[in-house]
Design a protein around this motif. Structure first.
Motif, mmCIF file in Angstrom:
data_model
loop_
_atom_site.group_PDB
_atom_site.id
_atom_site.type_symbol
_atom_site.label_atom_id
_atom_site.label_comp_id
_atom_site.label_asym_id
_atom_site.label_seq_id
_atom_site.Cartn_x
_atom_site.Cartn_y
_atom_site.Cartn_z
ATOM 1 N N LEU A 1 -48.317 -67.618 17.100
ATOM 2 C CA LEU A 1 -47.735 -67.207 15.807
ATOM 3 C C LEU A 1 -46.280 -67.657 15.648
ATOM 4 O O LEU A 1 -45.579 -67.153 14.767
ATOM 5 C CB LEU A 1 -47.844 -65.680 15.673
ATOM 6 C CG LEU A 1 -49.278 -65.149 15.554
ATOM 7 C CD1 LEU A 1 -49.299 -63.628 15.564
ATOM 8 C CD2 LEU A 1 -49.954 -65.666 14.278
ATOM 9 N N SER B 1 -45.578 -68.593 12.101
ATOM 10 C CA SER B 1 -46.427 -67.963 11.085
ATOM 11 C C SER B 1 -45.654 -67.554 9.842
ATOM 12 O O SER B 1 -46.247 -67.180 8.837
ATOM 13 C CB SER B 1 -47.157 -66.762 11.688
ATOM 14 O OG SER B 1 -46.236 -65.909 12.315
ATOM 15 N N ARG C 1 -46.654 -58.759 12.844
ATOM 16 C CA ARG C 1 -48.069 -58.732 12.420
ATOM 17 C C ARG C 1 -48.750 -57.467 12.941
ATOM 18 O O ARG C 1 -49.488 -56.804 12.234
ATOM 19 C CB ARG C 1 -48.804 -59.984 12.928
ATOM 20 C CG ARG C 1 -50.197 -60.134 12.344
ATOM 21 C CD ARG C 1 -51.155 -60.895 13.236
ATOM 22 N NE ARG C 1 -51.421 -60.222 14.491
ATOM 23 C CZ ARG C 1 -52.228 -59.167 14.629
ATOM 24 N NH1 ARG C 1 -52.843 -58.656 13.578
ATOM 25 N NH2 ARG C 1 -52.402 -58.607 15.799
ATOM 26 N N PHE D 1 -48.456 -72.597 7.227
ATOM 27 C CA PHE D 1 -49.132 -72.046 8.413
ATOM 28 C C PHE D 1 -50.508 -71.532 7.959
ATOM 29 O O PHE D 1 -50.599 -70.770 7.003
ATOM 30 C CB PHE D 1 -48.309 -70.912 9.030
ATOM 31 C CG PHE D 1 -48.833 -70.488 10.375
ATOM 32 C CD1 PHE D 1 -48.423 -71.154 11.519
ATOM 33 C CD2 PHE D 1 -49.745 -69.450 10.498
ATOM 34 C CE1 PHE D 1 -48.919 -70.784 12.771
ATOM 35 C CE2 PHE D 1 -50.244 -69.072 11.745
ATOM 36 C CZ PHE D 1 -49.817 -69.745 12.878
#
Ligand code: KG4
Ligand code: ZN
Length: 350
Positions: free
Chosen positions: A122, A125, A321, A130
């Motif tokens: 990530l 990200s 996340r 992405f």
């Protein structure tokens, strides 16, 4: 969730880089500081765990102050704290994780433990372009060379990995045989730019095997035999010979990495490939992956070079996340040198 006026601070100390990053709740980077330890390990030709943990301990507090200064924030602005829990060197992991847990407890904010590979996956990200899952991630560094399939809702599955050395380790070991400075990947890459990649034929392991696993120990042995053969013939390994040798080694590593990555995309019907890890700073790997992606109609996402090598932005983004998915870790969750991805995913909620 992280409110608009609160920030996430993350620590990465799994190997020989001490790193601290601060991001906001949209993934914008406010601070990204990394203190590399190349110098203290260089004379040993590799990372010495005891030296690494001692340097993390010396550096982490000052580096945290530096991150707050760069971000123009103070600890009162922090709404969540994250750290790498593994895999990595146990003494090094402990420094970052204990520092982070102490901060989370004293500020009374959530702690989020992150798997180092999830961070690499990530690392970009927050950048435009992405891909959304499903995508394949090729993570190649000094400690890892593996392929992952990332599914929606977010889940990482390892689909292939090295059976012996990592790609970066192969570069570093060949560099040592050539008496080039540590870490060798970058210098081999630079010298290879002036060389002929097909002058010396080196093996591309497991090429025909229908798996996504890698193996780099054969390449390392073949390079050693080639170098000692040249020395026996009294060929001086410098100038064009050195460039061609580096180009041939780089070509073999890159072919091996990309063959399996594109095979996985094709077989699993996934149209997006994300690269990560220090070896993905390699200029041939970057050029070839984009070229091959165009040919095979696969969208290749390359993180900027400074986010390929170890950093704390990747840990911050992976933690954000998790926080958004309400996957907060227990403060009891301990570091692990061999942390598995599944145990990192199933953190208990507090
Ligand atoms: O991701 P990273 O910073 O740390 C680990 O988690 O291992 O990767 C470090 C590795 C080293 O083996 C280094 O030689 C390699 O990445 N590396 C490169 C390049 N830059 C760093 N390998 C090939 N080409 C490069 N340009
Ligand atoms: Zn790494």
């Amino acid at each position: 969730m992280l409110p608009d006026n609160r920030y996430l601070i993350a620590f990465e100390s799994s190997c020989d880089d001490t790193a601290v990053a601060i991001i906001d709740n949209k993934g914008n980077i406010l601070a990204d500081v990394v203190q590399s330890q190349v110098a203290p390990h260089a004379q040993f030709g590799g990372v010495v765990p005891e030296i690494a943990s001692r340097h993390h301990l010396i550096q982490i507090s000052q580096l945290t102050k530096e991150a707050f200064r760069v971000a123009k924030l103070s600890s009162a602005d922090i709404g969540a704290v994250a750290a790498t829990l593994g895999p990595g060197l146990i003494g090094s992991l402990l420094v970052g994780a204990q520092f982070a847990k102490g901060m989370a407890q004293s500020l009374e904010v959530p702690f989020i433990g992150v798997h180092h590979i999830e961070g690499h996956v990530l690392s970009s990200s927050n950048l435009p372009g992405f891909p959304k899952p499903p995508f394949i991630a090729l993570i190649a560094s000094g400690g890892h060379s593996a392929l992952y399939c990332i599914q929606d809702p977010f889940k990482i599955a390892c689909i292939g990995e090295t059976l012996d050395d990592a790609a970066g380790e192969a570069f570093d070991k060949v560099a040592r045989q050539l008496r080039l400075p540590y870490p060798g990947g970058k210098i081999i890459d630079e010298l290879a730019e002036k060389g002929n990649p097909v002058r010396f034929k080196l093996p591309i392991a497991l090429k025909s095997r229908a798996s996504y696993d890698y193996s780099f120990s054969g390449l390392k042995t073949a390079a050693r035999q080639l170098i000692s053969g040249l020395q026996k013939e009294e060929v001086t390994i410098e100038g064009q010979v050195l460039y061609d040798l580096c180009a041939s080694v780089r070509f073999a590593v890159v072919q091996a990495l990309l063959n399996k990555a594109f095979l996985a995309c094709k077989n699993l019907g996934v149209a997006n490939l994300v690269l990560g890890g220090g070896v993905c700073a390699n200029s041939l790997l970057r050029r070839e992956s984009v070229e091959e992606g165009k040919k095979q109609n696969i969208n290749v996402f390359l993180p900027p070079v400074h986010l390929c090598t170890d950093n704390a932005v990747m840990i911050a983004l992976a933690a954000l996340r998790r926080l958004q998915a309400e996957e907060v870790s227990s403060i009891q969750q301990s570091v692990s040198a061999n942390l598995s991805l599944s145990s990192a995913i199933n953190f208990p909620h507090i």
